[in-house]
Write an enzyme that holds these catalytic residues in place. Sequence first.
Site, PDB file in Angstrom:
ATOM      1  CD  GLN A 163      -7.162   2.806  -2.535  1.00 21.12           C
ATOM      2  OE1 GLN A 163      -7.388   2.659  -1.351  1.00 21.12           O
ATOM      3  NE2 GLN A 163      -7.795   3.710  -3.230  1.00 21.12           N
ATOM      4  CB  THR A 187       1.498   9.979 -18.642  1.00 15.42           C
ATOM      5  OG1 THR A 187       1.593  11.255 -18.001  1.00 15.42           O
ATOM      6  CG2 THR A 187       2.164  10.036 -20.003  1.00 15.42           C
ATOM      7  CB  CYS A 219      -0.989  -0.007   1.161  1.00  9.11           C
ATOM      8  SG  CYS A 219      -0.401   0.762   2.680  1.00  9.11           S
ATOM      9  CG  ASP A 220      -1.083   4.884  -0.469  1.00  7.18           C
ATOM     10  OD1 ASP A 220      -1.467   4.215   0.502  1.00  7.18           O
ATOM     11  OD2 ASP A 220      -1.793   5.772  -1.007  1.00  7.18           O
TER      12      ASP A 220
HETATM   13  N1  LIG Z   1     -14.040   5.089  -7.737  1.00  9.49           N
HETATM   14  C1  LIG Z   1     -13.023   5.233  -6.890  1.00  9.49           C
HETATM   15  N2  LIG Z   1     -11.904   5.858  -7.273  1.00  9.49           N
HETATM   16  C2  LIG Z   1     -10.871   6.000  -6.408  1.00  9.49           C
HETATM   17  C3  LIG Z   1     -10.972   5.564  -5.079  1.00  9.49           C
HETATM   18  C4  LIG Z   1     -12.168   4.899  -4.685  1.00  9.49           C
HETATM   19  O1  LIG Z   1     -12.339   4.456  -3.550  1.00  9.49           O
HETATM   20  N3  LIG Z   1     -13.151   4.756  -5.617  1.00  9.49           N
HETATM   21  N4  LIG Z   1      -9.918   5.748  -4.226  1.00  9.49           N
HETATM   22  C5  LIG Z   1      -8.975   6.809  -4.525  1.00  9.49           C
HETATM   23  C6  LIG Z   1      -7.747   6.690  -3.704  1.00  9.49           C
HETATM   24  S1  LIG Z   1      -7.912   6.966  -2.023  1.00  9.49           S
HETATM   25  C7  LIG Z   1      -6.537   6.406  -4.223  1.00  9.49           C
HETATM   26  S2  LIG Z   1      -5.133   6.483  -3.225  1.00  9.49           S
HETATM   27  C8  LIG Z   1      -6.372   6.079  -5.641  1.00  9.49           C
HETATM   28  C9  LIG Z   1      -5.502   4.835  -5.850  1.00  9.49           C
HETATM   29  O2  LIG Z   1      -5.209   4.719  -7.180  1.00  9.49           O
HETATM   30  P1  LIG Z   1      -4.199   3.597  -7.706  1.00  9.49           P
HETATM   31  O3  LIG Z   1      -2.945   3.611  -6.940  1.00  9.49           O
HETATM   32  O4  LIG Z   1      -4.121   3.788  -9.163  1.00  9.49           O
HETATM   33  O5  LIG Z   1      -5.008   2.285  -7.315  1.00  9.49           O
HETATM   34  P2  LIG Z   1      -5.028   0.783  -7.632  1.00  9.49           P
HETATM   35  O6  LIG Z   1      -6.391   0.434  -7.990  1.00  9.49           O
HETATM   36  O7  LIG Z   1      -4.443   0.075  -6.481  1.00  9.49           O
HETATM   37  O8  LIG Z   1      -4.136   0.558  -8.933  1.00  9.49           O
HETATM   38  C10 LIG Z   1      -2.815   0.218  -8.900  1.00  9.49           C
HETATM   39  C11 LIG Z   1      -2.528  -0.821  -9.967  1.00  9.49           C
HETATM   40  O9  LIG Z   1      -1.126  -1.079  -9.946  1.00  9.49           O
HETATM   41  C12 LIG Z   1      -0.895  -2.465 -10.100  1.00  9.49           C
HETATM   42  N5  LIG Z   1       0.397  -2.743  -9.439  1.00  9.49           N
HETATM   43  C13 LIG Z   1       0.635  -3.191  -8.197  1.00  9.49           C
HETATM   44  N6  LIG Z   1       1.955  -3.202  -7.944  1.00  9.49           N
HETATM   45  C14 LIG Z   1       2.564  -2.739  -9.047  1.00  9.49           C
HETATM   46  C15 LIG Z   1       3.924  -2.467  -9.384  1.00  9.49           C
HETATM   47  O10 LIG Z   1       4.851  -2.639  -8.594  1.00  9.49           O
HETATM   48  N7  LIG Z   1       4.154  -1.943 -10.617  1.00  9.49           N
HETATM   49  C16 LIG Z   1       3.164  -1.724 -11.523  1.00  9.49           C
HETATM   50  N8  LIG Z   1       3.500  -1.199 -12.691  1.00  9.49           N
HETATM   51  N9  LIG Z   1       1.878  -1.981 -11.223  1.00  9.49           N
HETATM   52  C17 LIG Z   1       1.583  -2.449 -10.005  1.00  9.49           C
HETATM   53  C18 LIG Z   1      -2.070  -3.127  -9.467  1.00  9.49           C
HETATM   54  O11 LIG Z   1      -2.275  -4.409 -10.017  1.00  9.49           O
HETATM   55  C19 LIG Z   1      -3.208  -2.149  -9.748  1.00  9.49           C
HETATM   56  O12 LIG Z   1      -3.914  -2.509 -10.892  1.00  9.49           O
HETATM   57  O13 LIG Z   1      -7.627   5.830  -6.258  1.00  9.49           O
HETATM   58  C20 LIG Z   1      -8.583   6.830  -5.991  1.00  9.49           C
HETATM   59  N10 LIG Z   1      -9.725   6.596  -6.853  1.00  9.49           N
HETATM   60  N1  LIG Z   2      -6.413  -2.089   4.406  1.00 10.10           N
HETATM   61  C1  LIG Z   2      -6.331  -0.981   3.653  1.00 10.10           C
HETATM   62  N2  LIG Z   2      -5.679   0.099   4.126  1.00 10.10           N
HETATM   63  C2  LIG Z   2      -5.599   1.213   3.377  1.00 10.10           C
HETATM   64  C3  LIG Z   2      -6.130   1.284   2.071  1.00 10.10           C
HETATM   65  C4  LIG Z   2      -6.815   0.129   1.595  1.00 10.10           C
HETATM   66  O1  LIG Z   2      -7.313   0.117   0.458  1.00 10.10           O
HETATM   67  N3  LIG Z   2      -6.892  -0.967   2.412  1.00 10.10           N
HETATM   68  N4  LIG Z   2      -6.008   2.431   1.315  1.00 10.10           N
HETATM   69  C5  LIG Z   2      -5.076   3.459   1.766  1.00 10.10           C
HETATM   70  C6  LIG Z   2      -5.463   4.760   1.173  1.00 10.10           C
HETATM   71  S1  LIG Z   2      -4.902   5.127  -0.398  1.00 10.10           S
HETATM   72  C7  LIG Z   2      -6.197   5.669   1.832  1.00 10.10           C
HETATM   73  S2  LIG Z   2      -6.576   7.134   1.060  1.00 10.10           S
HETATM   74  C8  LIG Z   2      -6.591   5.443   3.213  1.00 10.10           C
HETATM   75  C9  LIG Z   2      -8.007   5.829   3.502  1.00 10.10           C
HETATM   76  O2  LIG Z   2      -8.238   5.559   4.840  1.00 10.10           O
HETATM   77  P1  LIG Z   2      -9.051   6.585   5.746  1.00 10.10           P
HETATM   78  O3  LIG Z   2      -8.448   7.914   5.672  1.00 10.10           O
HETATM   79  O4  LIG Z   2      -9.149   5.982   7.100  1.00 10.10           O
HETATM   80  O5  LIG Z   2     -10.465   6.638   5.007  1.00 10.10           O
HETATM   81  P2  LIG Z   2     -11.633   5.574   4.901  1.00 10.10           P
HETATM   82  O6  LIG Z   2     -11.153   4.234   5.353  1.00 10.10           O
HETATM   83  O7  LIG Z   2     -12.205   5.675   3.555  1.00 10.10           O
HETATM   84  O8  LIG Z   2     -12.701   6.098   5.912  1.00 10.10           O
HETATM   85  C10 LIG Z   2     -12.367   6.304   7.250  1.00 10.10           C
HETATM   86  C11 LIG Z   2     -13.573   6.681   8.028  1.00 10.10           C
HETATM   87  O9  LIG Z   2     -14.171   7.866   7.502  1.00 10.10           O
HETATM   88  C12 LIG Z   2     -15.547   7.817   7.780  1.00 10.10           C
HETATM   89  N5  LIG Z   2     -16.253   8.772   6.931  1.00 10.10           N
HETATM   90  C13 LIG Z   2     -16.933   8.535   5.779  1.00 10.10           C
HETATM   91  N6  LIG Z   2     -17.404   9.697   5.265  1.00 10.10           N
HETATM   92  C14 LIG Z   2     -17.014  10.677   6.115  1.00 10.10           C
HETATM   93  C15 LIG Z   2     -17.169  12.098   6.110  1.00 10.10           C
HETATM   94  O10 LIG Z   2     -17.752  12.696   5.209  1.00 10.10           O
HETATM   95  N7  LIG Z   2     -16.590  12.772   7.121  1.00 10.10           N
HETATM   96  C16 LIG Z   2     -15.935  12.157   8.135  1.00 10.10           C
HETATM   97  N8  LIG Z   2     -15.396  12.912   9.085  1.00 10.10           N
HETATM   98  N9  LIG Z   2     -15.789  10.819   8.167  1.00 10.10           N
HETATM   99  C17 LIG Z   2     -16.300  10.098   7.161  1.00 10.10           C
HETATM  100  C18 LIG Z   2     -15.909   6.371   7.588  1.00 10.10           C
HETATM  101  O11 LIG Z   2     -17.023   6.059   8.364  1.00 10.10           O
HETATM  102  C19 LIG Z   2     -14.654   5.638   8.022  1.00 10.10           C
HETATM  103  O12 LIG Z   2     -14.776   5.101   9.316  1.00 10.10           O
HETATM  104  O13 LIG Z   2      -6.412   4.085   3.595  1.00 10.10           O
HETATM  105  C20 LIG Z   2      -5.130   3.579   3.277  1.00 10.10           C
HETATM  106  N10 LIG Z   2      -4.966   2.312   3.904  1.00 10.10           N
HETATM  107  S1  SF4 Z   3       3.134  -0.590   3.503  1.00 13.16           S
HETATM  108 FE1  SF4 Z   3       0.932  -0.891   3.709  1.00 13.16          FE
HETATM  109  S2  SF4 Z   3       0.641  -2.988   3.052  1.00 13.16           S
HETATM  110 FE2  SF4 Z   3       2.795  -2.803   3.533  1.00 13.16          FE
HETATM  111  S3  SF4 Z   3       2.978  -3.395   5.673  1.00 13.16           S
HETATM  112 FE3  SF4 Z   3       2.691  -1.173   5.642  1.00 13.16          FE
HETATM  113  S4  SF4 Z   3       0.499  -0.881   5.903  1.00 13.16           S
HETATM  114 FE4  SF4 Z   3       0.810  -3.005   5.275  1.00 13.16          FE
HETATM  115 MO   LIG Z   4      -5.753   7.170  -1.099  1.00 15.36          MO
END
Ligand SMILES: Nc1nc2c(c(=O)[nH]1)N[C@H]1C(S)=C(S)[C@@H](COP(=O)(O)OP(=O)(O)OC[C@H]3O[C@@H](n4cnc5c(=O)[nH]c(N)nc54)[C@H](O)[C@@H]3O)O[C@H]1N2
Ligand SMILES: Nc1nc2c(c(=O)[nH]1)N[C@H]1C(S)=C(S)[C@@H](COP(=O)(O)OP(=O)(O)OC[C@H]3O[C@@H](n4cnc5c(=O)[nH]c(N)nc54)[C@H](O)[C@@H]3O)O[C@H]1N2
Ligand code: SF4
Ligand SMILES: [Mo]
Length: 745
Positions: free
Chosen positions: A608, A104, A11-12
Amino acid sequence: METKRVSCKACDIMCNVLADVDDGRIVRIHRDPNHPVTPQALCNKGSLFSDTVYHKDRLMYPLKRVGERGEGKWEQVSWEEALDGVAVALKGIVAKHGPESVMTTAGAIVPIDIVRRFTNLLGSPNFTMGAYVCLGNTTGPNKATYGWMPFPDWWRTKCIVLMGHDPQPNKWTSEFLWLREALKRGAKLIVVDPRVNFHAKRADMHLRIRPGTDSALMLGWIHVIINEGLYDKAFVEKYTHGFEELKSRVQEYTPEKVSELTWIPAEQIVASARMYATSGPAIIPWTPVTDKHANSTHSIRCYAILRAICGNLDVPGGEIFMHFNPNVVVENEVHLTHMLSKEQMDKQLGQDRFKVLSYDMWRELDPHTERVMGKKWANQIASGSLAHPADVWTAMETGQPYPVKALLAVGANTLGGYTNIEHIFKGLMNCDLIVAHEIFMTPTAQLADYVFPSTTWAEKYSLHNHWDWHNILMAGDKAVDAPAECRDEYHFWRELAVRMGQEAHWPWKTSKEFFDWRLEPMGKTFDEFLAAGGVDFPDPQFKKYEKVGFGTPTGKVELYSTLFEKYGYDPLPAYVEQACTSVSASEEIKKEYPLTFFVGGRSEPYFQSQGRQIHSLRSLCPDPAIELYPETAYDLGFEDGDWVYLETPQGRIKGKIRMSDDAHPNVVRVPYMWWFPEQQAYLPNLSGQFQSHDGMILPDSDEFADREQGVPTMGGLLCKIYRVPADEARSNTSGIIDEVPMVAK
Ligand SMILES: Nc1nc2c(c(=O)[nH]1)N[C@H]1C(S)=C(S)[C@@H](COP(=O)(O)OP(=O)(O)OC[C@H]3O[C@@H](n4cnc5c(=O)[nH]c(N)nc54)[C@H](O)[C@@H]3O)O[C@H]1N2
Ligand SMILES: Nc1nc2c(c(=O)[nH]1)N[C@H]1C(S)=C(S)[C@@H](COP(=O)(O)OP(=O)(O)OC[C@H]3O[C@@H](n4cnc5c(=O)[nH]c(N)nc54)[C@H](O)[C@@H]3O)O[C@H]1N2
Ligand code: SF4
Ligand SMILES: [Mo]
């Protein structure tokens, strides 16, 4: 057996972990107790990552499309042939439509700096990424307010405010551990969340907010803090611009009015405001939750203003401007933004309306950033400018205002990365060239002309500081060698760049040579840096503003933004009711769609859109879960585990009811970014991309986006839920994924 120190990018947040390797194979991934920044961090996605590395469906060889787009007919080709093919096609597109017709993109776990370098040298202003609805839109409002986006001082803080944001043991573990240590030290915790989330159970105060109304709550806090005189008067007097205007703006946000808007009792609004302002140095850590609303820019501005007026900026335990790490060539410099002409910048899609995420505002801020940080084009967190996604799909689909014909997607599942999937799909289907650099055959890759097999993070070197957000530089080794013909992102971009005539700007042949160059200011090679621990964390310097001021046009913290004023936006923070909510919708719509939803709640074993093909992870969460409060579910006639459709005026998705006592009675949690690798791949099904993905129910029009950055909303809107007919219920998704072929042949 050897143990390698690797940066986990499952994850990121990129925790550093240890990988035991025997005979070239990963046998165990475990915690690094001695890492100075991310000690003990590891979650299920990280520890089980070898199930991804050795997965039977990993892409191993470059593929070239030979059938129709999305038909699934491929020819296996060499990297050279595939790269030559892409370069020829790209040159043709650039010659015919100009470089701006190439978009891109990159995902959140792959390098962004080299993509921007390639794109700038090509001459296209159209880079965008999923972080458009995440961290990528946070920097602009921070910069407009005080010139830079700070990083919380987790290590010394006395009070933490989590606006939804909820790190957990299996979710951004290193941040969870920083938070845990702070709580152990006695820091206060305020959680603002409609649900009783992980940290609500551990909080001093929990405010159950209506989704999408965070800026109203923060304006209520500012109201209380100013009217009760709880702000830092000396700081406000000396270092801020527009305090009187702010004071008069927040008068309308009385606790009573804010209570009506947010569903939070007025006395809780007052008490929590006092707690934030009086507990000692406090932090409001970045929250992606308010990066996904039509109110995003206002919310982010409110956090910035609270940090400033309560004296939390650049002080121990507050929020630190870490600026650039002086011991490395920072990502900002890798980008070569100055090589993109103003003429091309002006063609960036969306910049006509959304200035805060455009080159325009960036250019305005340049001299001030340079004054404070010594660098121009400070592209912190890849966010200096992003093309507006919806405008890109329109340009692809209709050729307006000009055609976009190519998509180069590296580590990004673009079709499922934004709102309104149908719009994205129409755009992609009209492209002349789609390229995916991937580890699996995602729905986006299924539509590609060329697919390049990528290494996973376990197979490549890493050097990062979260895109110049902070200055903590961390390196990671690779655990094992790349299998078959998998190659890293650096290889992909450099080889393509050379073929596009950019060779002079890419003298480093491998990622390691590139990192050696980036570490020249430190006087170490990448290997030497790694051997020395692989961490560079300069001692924080506090209150730098006393000497250099803030990187804004007035040199002060702009409570009243002169840049927003210039662009015709509201210069003061406000609360704007989103479209189609329980307040703004027509009576008819409210009757038809009685529930409020948000997308997210990311505690599942997936990052994601990833991980659904990994059996060990999928077995922990087999189906997309629609979370409902038990009484609400009962009143609507659902049992736990029922398959339902969740519908909005935009579209519908299928999911499984998960009753949870933690849910808010009026709020539904919608699962995020689902597709089903076990289902029929390629068109028309595209591995179930259109069935349960939240992007099917979310619009992307301006009506549902914020005015300043075009951030589309992903929460606070209305929906309804109804049962899926019994014969359809189990046909599409299943936890027993190994019984079904992953990719239909
Ligand atoms: N509709 C919708 N859109 C969203 C969100 C959502 O909840 N709903 N969430 C938003 C958020 S919070 C975020 S952070 C972004 C995330 O956006 P992205 O980071 O683009 O999310 P991913 O869907 O994880 O896509 C990453 C892709 O990289 C591939 N991959 C994994 N490891 C590697 C690697 O080492 N190299 C390469 N080249 N590929 C790899 C995976 O298979 C996957 O298909 O999306 C945002 N967009
Ligand atoms: N296991 C796991 N961990 C992850 C990720 C994953 O895909 N899986 N994705 C990573 C990424 S890119 C991101 S961006 C983060 C996201 O992680 P967080 O920043 O924690 O966001 P969410 O998990 O979407 O939601 C967290 C809380 O926000 C509440 N919430 C929903 N809507 C609202 C609102 O309008 N206002 C307020 N105050 N609260 C609201 C929800 O009830 C939920 O409990 O997680 C990261 N860590
Ligand atoms: S970088 Fe993300 S996926 Fe990897 S150990 Fe940490 S929280 Fe877990
Ligand atoms: Mo994110």
